[in-house]
Design an enzyme around this catalytic site. Structure first.
Site, PDB file in Angstrom:
ATOM      1  N   LYS A 118       0.864  -1.188   0.000  1.00  0.00           N
ATOM      2  CA  LYS A 118       0.000   0.000   0.000  1.00  0.00           C
ATOM      3  C   LYS A 118       0.896   1.232   0.000  1.00  0.00           C
ATOM      4  O   LYS A 118       1.472   1.584   1.008  1.00  0.00           O
ATOM      5  CB  LYS A 118      -0.892  -0.010   1.255  1.00  0.00           C
ATOM      6  CG  LYS A 118      -2.237   0.671   1.085  1.00  0.00           C
ATOM      7  CD  LYS A 118      -2.171   2.175   0.855  1.00  0.00           C
ATOM      8  CE  LYS A 118      -2.115   2.953   2.138  1.00  0.00           C
ATOM      9  NZ  LYS A 118      -2.049   4.419   1.893  1.00  0.00           N
TER      10      LYS A 118
ATOM     11  N   GLU B  56       3.038   7.506  15.859  1.00  0.00           N
ATOM     12  CA  GLU B  56       1.632   7.550  16.268  1.00  0.00           C
ATOM     13  C   GLU B  56       0.808   6.480  15.540  1.00  0.00           C
ATOM     14  O   GLU B  56       0.071   5.711  16.158  1.00  0.00           O
ATOM     15  CB  GLU B  56       1.104   8.953  15.945  1.00  0.00           C
ATOM     16  CG  GLU B  56      -0.266   9.230  16.470  1.00  0.00           C
ATOM     17  CD  GLU B  56      -0.829  10.550  15.901  1.00  0.00           C
ATOM     18  OE1 GLU B  56      -0.072  11.268  15.203  1.00  0.00           O
ATOM     19  OE2 GLU B  56      -2.009  10.811  16.140  1.00  0.00           O
TER      20      GLU B  56
ATOM     21  N   GLU C  84       8.981   0.566  11.168  1.00  0.00           N
ATOM     22  CA  GLU C  84      10.067   1.533  11.029  1.00  0.00           C
ATOM     23  C   GLU C  84       9.412   2.899  11.177  1.00  0.00           C
ATOM     24  O   GLU C  84       8.691   3.343  10.296  1.00  0.00           O
ATOM     25  CB  GLU C  84      10.753   1.342   9.668  1.00  0.00           C
ATOM     26  CG  GLU C  84      12.159   1.853   9.639  1.00  0.00           C
ATOM     27  CD  GLU C  84      12.217   3.299   9.218  1.00  0.00           C
ATOM     28  OE1 GLU C  84      12.103   4.166  10.124  1.00  0.00           O
ATOM     29  OE2 GLU C  84      12.340   3.563   8.029  1.00  0.00           O
TER      30      GLU C  84
ATOM     31  N   CYS D  15      12.890  10.066   8.067  1.00  0.00           N
ATOM     32  CA  CYS D  15      12.639   9.594   9.432  1.00  0.00           C
ATOM     33  C   CYS D  15      13.888   9.638  10.287  1.00  0.00           C
ATOM     34  O   CYS D  15      13.814   9.830  11.492  1.00  0.00           O
ATOM     35  CB  CYS D  15      12.067   8.184   9.400  1.00  0.00           C
ATOM     36  SG  CYS D  15      13.017   7.079   8.365  1.00  0.00           S
TER      37      CYS D  15
ATOM     38  N   GLU E 171       9.066  14.990  16.375  1.00  0.00           N
ATOM     39  CA  GLU E 171       9.523  14.843  14.996  1.00  0.00           C
ATOM     40  C   GLU E 171       8.786  15.866  14.131  1.00  0.00           C
ATOM     41  O   GLU E 171       7.558  15.880  14.087  1.00  0.00           O
ATOM     42  CB  GLU E 171       9.219  13.433  14.490  1.00  0.00           C
ATOM     43  CG  GLU E 171       9.674  13.242  13.058  1.00  0.00           C
ATOM     44  CD  GLU E 171       9.492  11.812  12.561  1.00  0.00           C
ATOM     45  OE1 GLU E 171       8.419  11.240  12.776  1.00  0.00           O
ATOM     46  OE2 GLU E 171      10.437  11.295  11.938  1.00  0.00           O
TER      47      GLU E 171
END
Lengths: 489, 291
Positions: free
Chosen positions: A194, A249, A268, A302, A400
């Site tokens: 996806k 989250e 991850e 990230c 972040e």
């Protein structure tokens, strides 16, 4: 870009004009892209489509199918049906499909790079030099494992896990697809991928490549859609293994949904990676490392080195050098090969970044940005910046941001650097710059992160395991270690 | 009237290297299957559990950075201590109903041998699970396993000693610290194990052992943010799902094994590096290579 006289050129940015972009070659993009299920593109059962935009211009590139429950069921069932013959196929033969795919990615590299940049907003030099070559590298590397798995796990006999559900983000669309699909196929699994809502197009090109490579139908299926489609895939009871790359989250929600049944999971997730510069570091290189660490891919990374920890004695020098480098970063048309900072991927992300920078200033941090260069009129843009006067308790030092925003802090001793660096729920990556070899090893050992870049930053390779600790998730992607998630032993 | 009155042992929790009574002020009885007497074990509370996690967390950095050689010697010392208390442990197994003397001694012996096996792993696991990665470009790239941190251990009722030792020693040898909930049905061997650990040079807090009701403790273990991983075996589906759901909030690693009674005795498969691997995190380090 290590100027002998760092202050001299800071004001010349405004004089730079955009060159015509040679990469703006005609690119065929279909009006619509269906779902890729059982080896064919098909219209969604939902009969719903959504637009994929170019974030640099706002123009509609194509329409993409919005998969519903029935579509996800079809994709999972195609993967399930393809599993027995694919997993029984000898590793030697599986390998050849993967090698073919790697070669086709290389042969179509130009087109994939341009499309990646148009669909996601990243500078063409990054998609051209990093995303696409590395995606090919992942298929090539993992191809070679397919017939060698019995040597990869000491004393154990690896077997495929089964049907893998894989949900990927918008920051490295094709590369993330390769990270997920290549090891899964090498180990004899089948997949349902996806892609992220805003960046589905290169994954669908990859589906064309699977067709060209003659990959058996159903071995990889691609369902496009928004978060809802991802949820359907995550909750699907016929999935044996789920892999998710995205925010912490959402990762926590996925972990909860995936708790039912005997389902394997790798995550991850987010990060707030510390980037530590000691006074004895080779400063020219360290500054380039900081620039690459936070302003690569608009900071939509990230593992971005978003918390800069500088030894107190070199703080002023670092501020001066970073200001200079800010002035030489070109923000704008991502298709221009001189562009350093492209478009922000989507409007929600742009709002989020703006919100954080405002919050940072409201808490007392000082914003440093260079505003002499004008931004394009249309599209989603954010100037790269850094903030000083940041306290570890400030929201910009903890959360972040996922944008080109660097929070700078200082430390006095290695011990304090380690304490500050580890004071985060995240643990994805960390950077250390120092000329002392013994200190490098001690820092690398004590920093809580899955990847430690020493006197470098943001290096990636298919042979090198990537992934985090603590709330940055679990499991590794790449290398021998990355295979572990795709086998039962 | 007996000639001499027995001095019965007060059983306690083992937290931070100390034998302590439960803060709950409560105990629960277990019946000694052979003698028909009743023993009272501490009914550990949520507060006790927090103390245990705190102790394990505080001990974590030092244990993780101890050399594999040292960790190996300490685990080997546990084996030595268990060997010297073989008959006492056998008696504890009798108390929880392990049928024949031979079966009891077999289990104790297997547990001792398991400890010796994992003792040997302590200074080898990096070489088996880590390695250098052949990246293109001028970089030196290595991956090493590091301990996850604090591991909560939930052993099954049977075989109480061998399963508990196997599940304890695997994360321990890799440098994790432990909070173990003794099997609720058969806690005595593990309660006794605490006394063996206490005399084996295991640093305070590295292994903490709780007795009590699973239902009252395991969910707090799953929720606690300073517990980094949970190791469980033979849970029913419903319990396992709830454990995973609760662990999701802090992204705890949950490792679950289904092992038959006979399976625990298979040394080769229960003492493999793949029993240790769920409790390590791979750390990858890049460094440029240049003159």
């Amino acid at each position: 870009m290590n100027d002998a006289n760092p202050t001299a050129s800071a004001s010349t940015a405004s004089m730079w004009e955009y060159a015509p972009a040679p990469e703006r070659t005609p690119l065929e993009i279909d009006d619509r892209y269906g779902l890729f299920i059982n080896g064919e593109f098909r219209s969604p059962n939902s009969r719903r489509w959504f637009e994929s935009l170019n974030p640099a211009t706002g123009e509609v590139l194509s329409k993409v199918a919005n998969a519903n429950q029935q579509d996800v069921d079809d994709a999972v069932s195609a993967a399930r049906q393809a599993l027995p013959s694919w997993s029984r196929l000898s590793g030697q033969e599986r390998a050849k499909y993967l090698f073919r795919i790697a070669r086709r990615i290389q042969e179509r590299a130009r087109e994939l790079s341009v499309l990646e940049t148009m669909d996601g907003g990243k500078p063409i030099k990054e998609s051209r030099d990093i995303d696409i070559p590395l995606a090919a590298r992942h298929f090539f590397y993992h191809a070679g494992w397919a017939d060698k798995l019995q040597w990869a796990f000491a004393g154990a006999t690896p077997r495929p896990v089964g049907v893998c559900g894989q949900i990927i983000p918008w920051n490295f669309p094709l590369l993330m697809a390769a990270w997920k699909i290549a090891p899964a196929l090498a180990c004899g699994n089948t997949c349902v991928l996806k892609p992220a809502e805003t960046t589905s197009l290169t994954a669908l090109r990859l589906a064309e490549i699977f067709q060209e490579a003659g990959l058996p139908p159903g071995v990889v299926n691609i369902v496009t859609g928004a978060g809802k489609t991802g949820q359907l895939l995550a909750a699907h009871e016929d999935i044996d293994k789920l892999a998710f790359t995205g925010s912490t989250e959402v990762g926590k929600k996925i972990a909860e949904v995936a708790a039912v049944g005997d389902r394997r999971l790798t995550l991850e997730l987010g990060g707030k990676s510390p980037h530590i510069i000691f006074a004895d570091a080779a400063l020219d290189q360290a500054v380039e490392g900081v620039v690459n660490g936070i302003w690569f891919n608009q900071g939509h990374v990230c593992c971005a080195g978003s918390r800069l920890l500088v030894e107190e004695s070199i703080q002023d020098e670092m501020i001066r050098r970073l200001k200079h480098r800010l002035g030489s970063l070109r923000v704008g048309d991502p298709l221009d090969k001189n562009t350093d900072i492209g478009a922000i991927n989507n409007p929600e992300q742009l709002d989020k970044i703006k919100g954080y920078v405002e919050a940072g200033q409201a808490e007392g941090a000082v914003l440093h940005e260079v505003t002499t260069q004008s931004l394009p009129k249309k599209g989603l843009w954010f100037r790269p910046c850094f903030l000083t006067g940041v306290q570890p308790s400030h929201v910009i030092a903890r959360d972040e941001i996922f944008g080109p925003v660097l929070a700078m802090m200082t430390f006095r001793t290695p011990e304090e650097a380690i304490k500050r660096a580890n004071n985060s729920p995240y643990g994805l990556a960390a950077g250390v710059w120092t000329d002392k070899g013994a200190r490098i090893f001690e820092m690398a050992k004590r920093l809580q992160a899955g990847v430690i870049w020493c006197n470098t930053y943001n290096q990636f390779d298919a042979a090198s395991p990537f992934g985090g600790v603590k709330e940055s998730g679990f499991g590794r992607e790449g290398g021998r270690h990355g295979l572990r998630a795709y086998v039962r032993i | 009237m007996p000639q001499r009155v027995d001095v019965a042992k007060t059983w306690k929790l083992f937290i931070g290297g100390q034998f302590v009574r439960s803060e709950s002020g409560q105990s629960f009885p277990i019946e000694h299957r052979r003698h028909g007497t009743t023993l009272n074990l501490c009914r550990g509370s949520r507060k006790d559990l927090r103390d245990a996690v705190e102790a394990a967390h505080s001990a974590s950095e030092k244990w993780a950075s101890a050399s594999g050689y040292l960790r190996g010697q300490i685990i080997y010392r546990m084996a030595e201590m268990l060997e010297s208390r073989r008959s006492e442990m056998s008696e504890a197994l009798a108390a929880v109903g392990t049928s024949t003397p031979k079966k009891r001694l077999d289990e104790v012996d297997a547990a001792i041998d398991r400890l010796v096996g994992f003792a040997g792993w302590a200074d080898k696991i990096e070489q088996i699970l880590g390695g250098q990665n052949p990246v293109p470009g001028p970089y030196y790239n290595i991956t090493v396993p590091e301990p996850s941190g604090v591991v909560g251990v939930l052993p099954p009722d049977r075989p109480a000693l061998l399963a508990s030792i196997s599940m304890l020693a695997a994360p321990l040898c890799a440098g994790n610290t432990i909070v173990m909930l003794a099997p609720e049905g058969h806690p005595l061997p593990v309660a006794l194990l605490a006394e063996i650990i206490a005399t084996s040079d295991v640093p305070d807090g590295v292994i903490n052992i709780m007795t009590g009701k699973r239902e009252e403790l395991m969910w707090h273990l799953a929720d606690h943010r300073e517990v980094d991983a949970v190791s469980a075996a033979n849970l029913d589906d419903e319990t396992l799902t709830e454990l995973r759901q609760r662990a999701a909030e802090s992204l705890k690693r949950v490792h679950h094994d289904s092992v038959t009674a006979a399976g625990w005795s298979k040394h080769e498969s229960r003492c493999s590096p793949w029993n240790i691997e769920p409790f390590v995190e791979m750390k990858t380090m890049w460094h440029p290579s240049a003159c």
